[in-house]
Design an enzyme around this catalytic site. Structure first.
Site, PDB file in Angstrom:
ATOM      1  N   HIS A  31       0.806  -1.220   0.000  1.00 23.76           N
ATOM      2  CA  HIS A  31       0.000   0.000   0.000  1.00 23.76           C
ATOM      3  C   HIS A  31       0.840   1.272   0.000  1.00 23.76           C
ATOM      4  O   HIS A  31       0.369   2.320   0.445  1.00 23.76           O
ATOM      5  CB  HIS A  31      -0.941   0.008   1.204  1.00 23.76           C
ATOM      6  CG  HIS A  31      -1.972  -1.069   1.169  1.00 23.76           C
ATOM      7  ND1 HIS A  31      -2.951  -1.145   0.212  1.00 23.76           N
ATOM      8  CD2 HIS A  31      -2.168  -2.141   1.995  1.00 23.76           C
ATOM      9  CE1 HIS A  31      -3.726  -2.203   0.432  1.00 23.76           C
ATOM     10  NE2 HIS A  31      -3.262  -2.825   1.504  1.00 23.76           N
ATOM     11  N   GLU A 134      -7.530 -11.949   5.705  1.00 25.08           N
ATOM     12  CA  GLU A 134      -8.317 -10.744   5.461  1.00 25.08           C
ATOM     13  C   GLU A 134      -9.514 -10.986   4.540  1.00 25.08           C
ATOM     14  O   GLU A 134     -10.067 -10.031   3.975  1.00 25.08           O
ATOM     15  CB  GLU A 134      -7.441  -9.616   4.919  1.00 25.08           C
ATOM     16  CG  GLU A 134      -6.480 -10.003   3.821  1.00 25.08           C
ATOM     17  CD  GLU A 134      -5.416  -8.948   3.579  1.00 25.08           C
ATOM     18  OE1 GLU A 134      -5.649  -7.764   3.879  1.00 25.08           O
ATOM     19  OE2 GLU A 134      -4.328  -9.304   3.086  1.00 25.08           O
ATOM     20  N   ASP A 160      -9.889  -5.132   5.865  1.00 24.02           N
ATOM     21  CA  ASP A 160     -10.255  -5.916   4.682  1.00 24.02           C
ATOM     22  C   ASP A 160     -11.192  -7.063   5.044  1.00 24.02           C
ATOM     23  O   ASP A 160     -12.100  -7.391   4.271  1.00 24.02           O
ATOM     24  CB  ASP A 160      -9.002  -6.460   3.994  1.00 24.02           C
ATOM     25  CG  ASP A 160      -8.358  -5.433   3.078  1.00 24.02           C
ATOM     26  OD1 ASP A 160      -9.071  -4.840   2.251  1.00 24.02           O
ATOM     27  OD2 ASP A 160      -7.146  -5.230   3.173  1.00 24.02           O
TER      28      ASP A 160
END
Length: 237
Positions: A31, A134, A160
């Site tokens: 990310h 997740e 998530d």
């Protein structure tokens, strides 16, 4: 264990964070725009400092793990490890044959490894493998994932997972809490460390009571913003 999260492409920040008391650095490559070249410089800059350097790779693949391991990281964090097969792939990516499928070519890693003379054996013994849970389908097969040899820890990506459960990120819904409890229970049954994000010291203390042993602290930018806010509020601006 508490990880300090590195999201900026700054070797100085990584080196500073490695000396602040964190157990390891969570270098965020899923990310954030951190590149392999920057990761390698972070490994060199933190060599000999108290916190080890781990990397979260963008995807659970053999080749993504190979590249960060050959850069010298001490641990690999695999996102969206939602099946036993992906858990097995993560473990295999971090171990040389016959234990796994890691390719031989860690020239750079040897230069910064504490035991370079026996790097393959030392890496097999010491590289940490963390898989991230997740998705709802991962929870459905969590016992199989937790039983995977070579996986050291399971980290719950609570945001998530909430989205996967149809909760749009809600962290307070009982459905999410039930899924989290299933992961913690599976970790306990199979002797695996279980982790989750923790934004405050109070959360860490509460999660320890729930059975968690691994925590992702806020990011470098998050700590900077919090510090600036306290400072400016203190001077009344």
């Amino acid at each position: 264990m508490i990880a300090g999260t590195v999201t900026t492409s700054s070797v100085d920040i990584a080196a500073h964070m490695a000396n602040l008391g964190f157990d390891f650095l969570w270098v965020e490559m899923e990310h954030s725009p951190i590149t392999l070249e920057t990761l390698r410089n972070m490994v060199l800059a933190t060599r000999g400092l108290p916190a080890q350097t781990f990397a979260r790779v963008p995807v659970n693949e053999i080749w993504t793990a190979k590249r960060v391991l050959d850069a010298g990281v001490s641990g690999v964090i695999f996102p969206f490890t939602s099946t036993p097969e992906l858990a097995q792939q993560a473990a295999a990516a971090c171990h040389y044959p016959p234990l796994g499928r890691r390719g031989s070519g860690a020239g750079l890693a040897r230069l910064s490894w504490p035991d370079p003379g026996r790097y393959p054996d030392s890496a097999d013994e010491n590289v940490t493998v963390i898989v991230i849970i997740e998705e709802a389908r991962a929870v459905e097969r969590i016992d199989e994932i937790a039983a995977t040899p070579g996986v050291d820890a399971m980290f719950i990506g609570t945001s998530d997972l909430s989205f996967s459960l149809g909760l749009r990120g809600d962290q307070n819904d009982p459905l999410l809490h039930e899924a989290i409890a299933k992961v913690v229970a599976a970790g306990k049954r199979h002797g695996k460390v279980v982790g989750r994000p923790a934004g405050t010291p109070e959360q860490v203390k509460e999660y320890v009571r729930q059975g968690f042993r691994l925590f992702q602290a806020p990011t470098d930018m998050g700590f900077m913003a919090a510090g600036v806010k306290r400072y400016l509020e203190g001077v009344g601006t």
